[in-house]
Scaffold this motif. Structure first.
Motif, mmCIF file in Angstrom:
data_model
loop_
_atom_site.group_PDB
_atom_site.id
_atom_site.type_symbol
_atom_site.label_atom_id
_atom_site.label_comp_id
_atom_site.label_asym_id
_atom_site.label_seq_id
_atom_site.Cartn_x
_atom_site.Cartn_y
_atom_site.Cartn_z
ATOM 1 N N UNK A 132 -8.476 -3.555 10.458
ATOM 2 C CA UNK A 132 -6.791 -3.439 10.196
ATOM 3 C C UNK A 132 -7.590 -1.981 10.912
ATOM 4 N N UNK A 133 -6.664 -1.625 12.259
ATOM 5 C CA UNK A 133 -7.215 -0.168 12.992
ATOM 6 C C UNK A 133 -6.691 1.198 11.716
ATOM 7 N N UNK A 134 -5.845 1.119 11.014
ATOM 8 C CA UNK A 134 -5.436 2.502 9.977
ATOM 9 C C UNK A 134 -7.076 2.689 9.018
ATOM 10 N N UNK A 135 -7.325 1.815 9.055
ATOM 11 C CA UNK A 135 -9.190 1.681 8.338
ATOM 12 C C UNK A 135 -10.099 2.773 8.906
ATOM 13 N N UNK A 136 -9.562 3.273 10.020
ATOM 14 C CA UNK A 136 -10.424 4.759 11.089
ATOM 15 C C UNK A 136 -9.121 4.988 11.631
ATOM 16 N N UNK A 137 -8.542 5.020 11.185
ATOM 17 C CA UNK A 137 -7.383 6.295 12.002
ATOM 18 C C UNK A 137 -7.539 7.499 10.648
ATOM 19 N N UNK A 138 -7.370 8.493 11.591
ATOM 20 C CA UNK A 138 -7.486 9.837 10.727
ATOM 21 C C UNK A 138 -7.002 10.085 9.181
ATOM 22 N N UNK A 139 -5.694 9.914 9.690
ATOM 23 C CA UNK A 139 -4.731 10.140 8.310
ATOM 24 C C UNK A 139 -5.130 9.113 7.898
ATOM 25 N N UNK A 140 -5.501 7.978 7.562
ATOM 26 C CA UNK A 140 -5.882 7.223 6.830
ATOM 27 C C UNK A 140 -7.190 7.032 5.897
ATOM 28 N N UNK A 141 -7.989 8.205 6.720
ATOM 29 C CA UNK A 141 -9.163 8.250 6.006
ATOM 30 C C UNK A 141 -9.248 9.407 5.291
ATOM 31 N N UNK A 142 -11.001 9.259 5.414
ATOM 32 C CA UNK A 142 -11.515 11.017 5.182
ATOM 33 C C UNK A 142 -10.582 11.411 3.900
ATOM 34 N N UNK A 143 -9.694 10.808 3.155
ATOM 35 C CA UNK A 143 -8.675 11.574 1.770
ATOM 36 C C UNK A 143 -8.226 11.951 2.541
ATOM 37 N N UNK A 144 -7.513 12.259 3.744
ATOM 38 C CA UNK A 144 -5.820 12.701 4.211
ATOM 39 C C UNK A 144 -5.579 11.868 3.333
ATOM 40 N N UNK A 145 -5.352 10.159 4.080
ATOM 41 C CA UNK A 145 -3.901 8.809 2.461
ATOM 42 C C UNK A 145 -3.952 9.552 1.409
ATOM 43 N N UNK A 146 -4.988 9.601 0.179
ATOM 44 C CA UNK A 146 -4.271 10.580 -0.147
ATOM 45 C C UNK A 146 -3.062 12.357 -0.115
ATOM 46 N N UNK A 147 -3.510 13.018 0.354
ATOM 47 C CA UNK A 147 -3.186 14.115 0.484
ATOM 48 C C UNK A 147 -1.994 13.548 1.330
ATOM 49 N N UNK A 148 -1.810 13.027 2.196
ATOM 50 C CA UNK A 148 0.183 12.705 3.101
ATOM 51 C C UNK A 148 0.869 11.330 2.248
ATOM 52 N N UNK A 149 0.208 11.407 1.026
ATOM 53 C CA UNK A 149 0.952 10.685 0.138
ATOM 54 C C UNK A 149 2.308 11.622 -0.930
ATOM 55 N N UNK A 150 2.243 12.810 -0.607
ATOM 56 C CA UNK A 150 3.936 13.743 -0.722
ATOM 57 C C UNK A 150 4.468 13.746 0.404
ATOM 58 N N UNK A 151 3.891 13.652 1.881
ATOM 59 C CA UNK A 151 5.504 13.387 2.314
ATOM 60 C C UNK A 151 6.451 12.336 2.689
ATOM 61 N N UNK A 152 5.397 11.286 2.069
ATOM 62 C CA UNK A 152 6.113 9.694 1.893
ATOM 63 C C UNK A 152 6.919 9.794 0.208
ATOM 64 N N UNK A 153 6.757 10.351 -0.588
ATOM 65 C CA UNK A 153 6.679 10.658 -2.228
ATOM 66 C C UNK A 153 8.426 11.905 -1.910
ATOM 67 N N UNK A 154 8.439 12.429 -0.574
ATOM 68 C CA UNK A 154 10.045 13.201 -0.534
ATOM 69 C C UNK A 154 10.390 12.421 0.662
ATOM 70 N N UNK A 155 9.699 11.767 0.972
ATOM 71 C CA UNK A 155 11.205 11.001 1.882
ATOM 72 C C UNK A 155 11.578 9.545 0.336
ATOM 73 N N UNK A 156 10.467 9.259 0.102
ATOM 74 C CA UNK A 156 11.473 8.533 -0.637
ATOM 75 C C UNK A 156 12.632 8.721 -1.931
ATOM 76 N N UNK A 157 12.851 10.326 -2.614
ATOM 77 C CA UNK A 157 13.677 11.230 -2.933
ATOM 78 C C UNK A 157 14.621 11.054 -2.090
ATOM 79 N N UNK A 158 14.591 11.524 -0.941
ATOM 80 C CA UNK A 158 15.876 11.220 0.160
ATOM 81 C C UNK A 158 16.091 10.253 0.004
ATOM 82 N N UNK A 159 15.647 8.774 0.336
ATOM 83 C CA UNK A 159 16.253 7.288 0.195
ATOM 84 C C UNK A 159 16.872 7.113 -1.007
#
Length: 323
Positions: free
Chosen positions: A222-249
């Motif tokens: 899967x391409x996401x396994x090498x994408x910078x936003x999903x690797x190197x700890x960035x996926x975990x850092x980016x969870x805050x974004x989707x959590x805020x989207x969840x609140x609006x949803x």
């Protein structure tokens, strides 16, 4: 389904990106029958904008789309792309007029059609003047093989130069709640020139659905396994974004994916995202986003989301965007 105009080309407000049915993501190529059924279901739901490219799946994605559209070709706008595959022997990015000519014939054959509604240069070829490429596309328009032309991930200066040779109907760029790059320079130029914007990966490669909180469950390739936003700890850092989207949803009575798409539609006319999915239920969810009306407060909160951690492509991918 609501429609919008991409430089005079009428398309459904929500389209369908077919790429993931054949390439890049978990489950690609898993069930061609299921993919064909999903594409046909999209048409039943009023989706008229279907996007592919010759490079997806090594030509397989265009063939898949052509098969799905048999008997229903006149109901849809078919968009495909050239330029990442060299048919001339030159190699690398190839938008020479000779390659454009060779590429279009292959795409027409695989799609099973005599014309392409929207034909994109997939990435700008720095070694071929954009005037030469668009000149060749203009000839294809005159011949009826192409109805409208587009650019993908082009920068403002290139867009202006291309549009001066022949009207550009649409520019395709990554645009979503975690990729807002087009807003600074590209979108103002498109508004000025009357060119539409087609956001690809409007759900952040699936991240904005809220269903990806780790790489567990993704295929090994899967391409996401090498994408910078999903690797190197960035996926975990980016969870805050989707959590805020969840609140609006939760407030809007919608899914996170629907909120992400509704936010894009709220940016104005002439914007037609193409979320991809292989599954009918996800397709229905995405299409229903046209009925989600976000409040001014909700849009303001989404506008203020913390920027994503990590580049949206690897170094090679970033080198060929915005040219």
């Amino acid at each position: 389904m609501q429609n919008t105009s991409l430089g005079g080309l009428e398309v459904s407000r929500i389209g369908l990106g077919v790429m993931g049915m054949s390439d890049f993501y978990t489950g690609k190529g898993e069930s061609e029958e299921s993919s064909v059924a999903t594409i046909r279901h999209a048409l039943d739901l009023g989706v008229t904008h279907l996007d592919t490219a010759e490079v997806y799946g090594g030509f397989a994605n265009e063939t898949l789309l052509g098969r799905a559209l048999k008997g229903r070709r006149d109901e849809v706008v078919v968009a495909t792309k050239f330029g990442l595959v060299s048919h001339t022997g030159r190699g690398g990015l190839d938008s020479t007029p000779a390659n454009v000519r060779l590429a279009v014939e292959g795409s027409l054959r695989r799609l099973g059609t005599d014309h392409i509604d929207l034909y994109y240069q997939h990435r700008v070829d720095p070694d071929t003047p954009i005037e030469d490429t668009v000149g060749a596309l203009s000839e294809l328009v005159a011949e009826g093989k192409v109805l409208h032309i587009g650019l993908s991930e082009a920068g403002p200066a290139t867009i202006r130069r291309a549009h001066a040779v022949h009207p550009v109907a649409a520019v395709q760029s990554e645009y979503s709640l975690w990729t807002r790059d087009p807003e600074a320079e590209v979108l103002p130029v498109l508004r000025e020139l009357g060119i539409g914007l087609v956001p690809y990966s409007p759900l952040g490669h699936g991240f904005l659905t809220g269903n990806i909180r780790s790489l567990d469950g993704l295929d090994a390739d899967d391409w996401r396994r090498t994408n910078p936003r999903f690797t190197g700890g960035n996926l975990e850092r980016n969870l805050r974004i989707v959590d805020e989207v969840r609140e609006v949803a939760a407030e809007a009575g919608a899914s996170p994916a629907q909120v992400a798409l509704a936010w894009l539609l709220a940016q104005g006319e002439g914007i037609a995202p193409i979320p991809g999915t292989r599954r009918a239920e996800r397709l229905e969810e995405n299409v229903a986003a046209v009925g989600i009306a976000l409040t001014a407060d909700q849009i303001g909160r989404l506008n203020s989301l913390t920027p994503a951690s990590g580049d949206r492509h690897d170094r090679g991918g970033m080198a060929v965007v915005g040219l």
